[in-house]
Design an enzyme around this catalytic site. Structure first.
Site, PDB file in Angstrom:
ATOM      1  N   HIS A   1       0.877  -1.183   0.000  1.00 13.93           N
ATOM      2  CA  HIS A   1       0.000   0.000   0.000  1.00 13.93           C
ATOM      3  C   HIS A   1       0.915   1.233   0.000  1.00 13.93           C
ATOM      4  O   HIS A   1       1.671   1.432  -0.931  1.00 13.93           O
ATOM      5  CB  HIS A   1      -0.917  -0.122   1.223  1.00 13.93           C
ATOM      6  CG  HIS A   1      -2.099   0.804   1.248  1.00 13.93           C
ATOM      7  ND1 HIS A   1      -2.485   1.572   0.181  1.00 13.93           N
ATOM      8  CD2 HIS A   1      -2.993   1.085   2.238  1.00 13.93           C
ATOM      9  CE1 HIS A   1      -3.564   2.280   0.508  1.00 13.93           C
ATOM     10  NE2 HIS A   1      -3.884   2.007   1.754  1.00 13.93           N
TER      11      HIS A   1
ATOM     12  N   HIS B   1      -2.268  -2.082  -9.940  1.00 18.53           N
ATOM     13  CA  HIS B   1      -3.236  -1.499  -9.025  1.00 18.53           C
ATOM     14  C   HIS B   1      -4.469  -2.368  -9.005  1.00 18.53           C
ATOM     15  O   HIS B   1      -4.863  -2.907 -10.039  1.00 18.53           O
ATOM     16  CB  HIS B   1      -3.592  -0.071  -9.466  1.00 18.53           C
ATOM     17  CG  HIS B   1      -4.194   0.738  -8.376  1.00 18.53           C
ATOM     18  ND1 HIS B   1      -5.521   0.660  -8.052  1.00 18.53           N
ATOM     19  CD2 HIS B   1      -3.629   1.612  -7.502  1.00 18.53           C
ATOM     20  CE1 HIS B   1      -5.755   1.471  -7.035  1.00 18.53           C
ATOM     21  NE2 HIS B   1      -4.627   2.052  -6.669  1.00 18.53           N
TER      22      HIS B   1
ATOM     23  N   ASP C   1       2.920   5.536  -6.946  1.00 17.47           N
ATOM     24  CA  ASP C   1       4.180   5.424  -6.199  1.00 17.47           C
ATOM     25  C   ASP C   1       5.415   5.309  -7.081  1.00 17.47           C
ATOM     26  O   ASP C   1       6.536   5.355  -6.577  1.00 17.47           O
ATOM     27  CB  ASP C   1       4.120   4.194  -5.280  1.00 17.47           C
ATOM     28  CG  ASP C   1       3.137   4.410  -4.147  1.00 17.47           C
ATOM     29  OD1 ASP C   1       3.054   5.546  -3.682  1.00 17.47           O
ATOM     30  OD2 ASP C   1       2.461   3.445  -3.748  1.00 17.47           O
TER      31      ASP C   1
HETATM   32  N1  ACO Z   1       4.922  -6.709 -10.604  1.00 15.38           N
HETATM   33  C1  ACO Z   1       4.857  -7.914 -11.201  1.00 15.38           C
HETATM   34  N2  ACO Z   1       3.744  -8.655 -11.300  1.00 15.38           N
HETATM   35  C2  ACO Z   1       2.639  -8.144 -10.760  1.00 15.38           C
HETATM   36  C3  ACO Z   1       2.615  -6.894 -10.131  1.00 15.38           C
HETATM   37  C4  ACO Z   1       3.811  -6.158 -10.060  1.00 15.38           C
HETATM   38  N3  ACO Z   1       3.862  -4.956  -9.465  1.00 15.38           N
HETATM   39  N4  ACO Z   1       1.367  -6.640  -9.671  1.00 15.38           N
HETATM   40  C5  ACO Z   1       0.639  -7.697 -10.020  1.00 15.38           C
HETATM   41  N5  ACO Z   1       1.404  -8.602 -10.679  1.00 15.38           N
HETATM   42  C6  ACO Z   1       0.965  -9.877 -11.261  1.00 15.38           C
HETATM   43  C7  ACO Z   1       0.815 -10.952 -10.198  1.00 15.38           C
HETATM   44  O1  ACO Z   1       2.007 -11.651 -10.007  1.00 15.38           O
HETATM   45  C8  ACO Z   1      -0.277 -11.782 -10.795  1.00 15.38           C
HETATM   46  O2  ACO Z   1       0.294 -12.565 -11.812  1.00 15.38           O
HETATM   47  P1  ACO Z   1      -0.163 -14.097 -12.008  1.00 15.38           P
HETATM   48  O3  ACO Z   1      -1.573 -14.027 -12.497  1.00 15.38           O
HETATM   49  O4  ACO Z   1       0.804 -14.664 -12.990  1.00 15.38           O
HETATM   50  O5  ACO Z   1      -0.048 -14.746 -10.654  1.00 15.38           O
HETATM   51  C9  ACO Z   1      -1.201 -10.757 -11.471  1.00 15.38           C
HETATM   52  O6  ACO Z   1      -0.331  -9.658 -11.807  1.00 15.38           O
HETATM   53  C10 ACO Z   1      -2.319 -10.262 -10.605  1.00 15.38           C
HETATM   54  O7  ACO Z   1      -1.750  -9.820  -9.354  1.00 15.38           O
HETATM   55  P2  ACO Z   1      -2.559  -9.616  -8.039  1.00 15.38           P
HETATM   56  O8  ACO Z   1      -1.613  -9.556  -6.889  1.00 15.38           O
HETATM   57  O9  ACO Z   1      -3.668 -10.628  -7.966  1.00 15.38           O
HETATM   58  O10 ACO Z   1      -3.233  -8.201  -8.294  1.00 15.38           O
HETATM   59  P3  ACO Z   1      -3.916  -7.310  -7.204  1.00 15.38           P
HETATM   60  O11 ACO Z   1      -4.912  -6.458  -7.902  1.00 15.38           O
HETATM   61  O12 ACO Z   1      -4.391  -8.124  -6.058  1.00 15.38           O
HETATM   62  O13 ACO Z   1      -2.690  -6.429  -6.658  1.00 15.38           O
HETATM   63  C11 ACO Z   1      -1.234  -4.681  -6.123  1.00 15.38           C
HETATM   64  C12 ACO Z   1      -2.609  -5.075  -6.716  1.00 15.38           C
HETATM   65  C13 ACO Z   1      -1.141  -5.206  -4.684  1.00 15.38           C
HETATM   66  C14 ACO Z   1      -1.123  -3.163  -6.089  1.00 15.38           C
HETATM   67  C15 ACO Z   1      -0.134  -5.323  -6.987  1.00 15.38           C
HETATM   68  O14 ACO Z   1      -0.228  -4.864  -8.321  1.00 15.38           O
HETATM   69  C16 ACO Z   1       1.268  -5.058  -6.433  1.00 15.38           C
HETATM   70  O15 ACO Z   1       1.746  -5.827  -5.592  1.00 15.38           O
HETATM   71  N6  ACO Z   1       1.953  -3.973  -6.924  1.00 15.38           N
HETATM   72  C17 ACO Z   1       3.258  -3.633  -6.397  1.00 15.38           C
HETATM   73  C18 ACO Z   1       3.107  -2.863  -5.095  1.00 15.38           C
HETATM   74  C19 ACO Z   1       2.609  -1.443  -5.325  1.00 15.38           C
HETATM   75  O16 ACO Z   1       3.102  -0.718  -6.174  1.00 15.38           O
HETATM   76  N7  ACO Z   1       1.636  -1.063  -4.498  1.00 15.38           N
HETATM   77  C20 ACO Z   1       1.080   0.291  -4.537  1.00 15.38           C
HETATM   78  C21 ACO Z   1      -0.345   0.257  -5.004  1.00 15.38           C
HETATM   79  S1  ACO Z   1      -0.970   1.886  -5.141  1.00 15.38           S
HETATM   80  C22 ACO Z   1      -1.255   2.339  -3.564  1.00 15.38           C
HETATM   81  O17 ACO Z   1      -1.498   1.576  -2.668  1.00 15.38           O
HETATM   82  C23 ACO Z   1      -1.173   3.709  -3.272  1.00 15.38           C
END
Ligand code: ACO
Length: 439
Positions: free
Chosen positions: A277, A316, A372
């Site tokens: 987050h 996201h 971010d």
């Molecule tokens: N890098 C690489 N792969 C990713 C990323 C990423 N940043 N985000 C998602 N994926 C992939 C996952 O590995 C998954 O792949 P798979 O289907 O092969 O297993 C797929 O995309 C879906 O991922 P989920 O985790 O199910 O997506 P979710 O919507 O739950 O997650 C989140 C959203 C937590 C923001 C995620 O994209 C993430 O971890 N991003 C990096 C952390 C980040 O930047 N957070 C800030 C968010 S903005 C905020 O809070 C202000």
């Protein structure tokens, strides 16, 4: 003729149920059913009734809200109906905070009154300084911030009167006014520098910069620069609210128990601390520093695609097109670096974005830079240590948390203590075995 209902057949019993479909003010923004309408679906009289299973609340509305609108598919973000792009261009953080809290843009007189009340309440109790001194100098800034917000609850016992709207507004002003001071003192404590008092003759943002950087060699130029002041103002506008995200949901959850707003906001800030987050801006910058140069990007991307690591600042839960805040921040990073001097990490970030956006892995999963990805570069250019990044995010998000808390507290019909259900998967009933008889 089409009807706004859902007909469900329970194949266990053959019974058919007609469930109303609910719309908000704008039917085109989607519909839902009431989860409680599932409860009538039973196999027998003694059956508890059907529940919905939704870990992470990915498909569950927990409230109706008039604060922020997001269309993740089209990359739209609006506060109280105003597009984020217009607010970032024309407004100030304090005006946006007023908008979020009161639901309308202030008149000149309302804004003057609001600003005066805020800047006159920026001083914090002297004992809080002693409390801050108790933290180790290398304590993570966000841990200090979370702890100090929670401790503030003990200084304002009247804040417990959460059912009194006037008390709620008093605490709202007090919290918005004091978070820059707590954030700045957290920073000064980590540097071993004396605390700088707020000055009611200065603006909110300039006060914050002054409390951070005054009497600090090399930082005077930063806090005197209007480009920097405006950049921080815009960053705060962009971070001010984001509807039912993890920390706002925490604020509403703790608030639903009628806890005081300091305890609730401390919990919300604790949620924001997490690396998925608000902690992601720190993680994103550390990731860029580790990658170091453009040549190392392909190897890093391979590791991401092998699920060994994540590309921080990307992806996201809601935005599946682009994050409109990231677009604005990217532009602003250039303006800030013109003042503070070049940073090779911006080139790494641009190249990383370019490579990721043309790669099938990221395209297929609809992963784009989020708020971010570039904000960390700006914070670094302003001289903040990485552990202050989530604190800056939390400072701005305070306005959003409070507006959601006020909305919840003002709505007696929806103000139910949050208490989800679970699907029990543990052991069935078994007899207690005395310790001597256990193998
Ligand atoms: N890098 C690489 N792969 C990713 C990323 C990423 N940043 N985000 C998602 N994926 C992939 C996952 O590995 C998954 O792949 P798979 O289907 O092969 O297993 C797929 O995309 C879906 O991922 P989920 O985790 O199910 O997506 P979710 O919507 O739950 O997650 C989140 C959203 C937590 C923001 C995620 O994209 C993430 O971890 N991003 C990096 C952390 C980040 O930047 N957070 C800030 C968010 S903005 C905020 O809070 C202000």
């Amino acid at each position: 003729m089409a009807q706004d209902t859902l007909t469900v057949t329970d194949n266990r019993t053959g019974k058919v149920y007609v469930i109303p479909i609910r719309y908000g003010t704008y039917p085109e923004y989607g519909a839902s059913i009431s989860a409680m309408d599932l409860r009538q679906i039973k196999v027998s009289e003694n059956d508890f009734g059907l529940l919905s299973f939704d870990p992470g609340l990915t498909n569950t509305e927990t409230t109706a809200s008039a604060i922020t609108f997001i269309d993740g598919e089209r990359g739209i973000l609006r506060y109280r109906g105003y597009p984020i792009e217009q607010l970032a261009e024309k407004s100030t953080f304090l005006e946006v905070a007023y908008l979020l809290i009161h639901g309308k843009l202030p008149t000149f007189a309302e804004f003057t009154d609001w600003t005066n009340k805020i800047v006159q309440n920026m001083l914090i109790h002297e004992s809080i300084k002693k409390f801050l001194d108790g933290f180790h100098s290398n304590a993570h800034a966000m841990g200090v911030f979370v702890g100090t917000l929670g401790a503030k609850s003990t200084f304002y016992p009247a804040a417990k009167n959460v059912l009194d709207p006037k008390q709620r507004m008093r605490e709202t002003i007090n919290i918005i006014a004091s978070v820059p001071t707590i954030a700045a003192y957290t920073y000064r404590h980590s540097c071993g520098l004396p605390y700088v008092y707020p000055d009611p003759s200065l603006s909110y943002i300039y006060n914050f910069l002054s409390m951070l950087f005054r009497m600090q060699p090399g930082k005077e130029e930063i806090y005197h620069n209007p480009v920097i002041e405006r950049a921080l103002d815009v960053l705060f506008i962009l971070h001010a609210d984001h509807e039912q995200n993890c920390s706002t949901t925490t604020m509403r959850t703790v608030g639903s128990a009628l806890s005081d707003p300091y305890s609730a906001i401390s919990a919300a800030a604790g949620a924001l601390y997490g690396q998925l987050h608000g902690g992601a801006n720190q993680e994103a910058l550390e990731m860029l520093s580790q990658i170091g140069t453009k040549e190392n990007i392909p190897a890093f991307i391979e590791r991401v695609k092998n699920h060994e690591t994540r590309l921080m600042g990307f992806g996201h839960r809601v935005y599946k097109n682009y994050d409109p805040r990231a677009k604005i921040i990217k532009k602003m990073a250039d303006q800030v670096l013109e003042v503070t001097g070049p940073d090779p990490l911006i080139d790494v970030a641009r190249e990383l974005e370019c490579i990721a956006l043309s790669d099938e892995y990221f395209i297929k999963r609809k992963l784009y830079p989020n708020v971010d990805f570039y904000s960390g570069i700006i914070y670094k250019a302003l001289g903040f240590p990485v552990d202050m990044f989530p604190v800056l995010f939390a400072l701005a998000r305070t306005a959003g948390w409070l507006s959601h808390w006020l909305e919840l507290m003002g709505n007696e019909d929806e103000r139910k203590i949050v208490r989800p259900r679970q699907q029990y998967v543990g052991e069935d009933v078994r007899e207690y075995v005395p310790m001597d008889d256990r193998t």
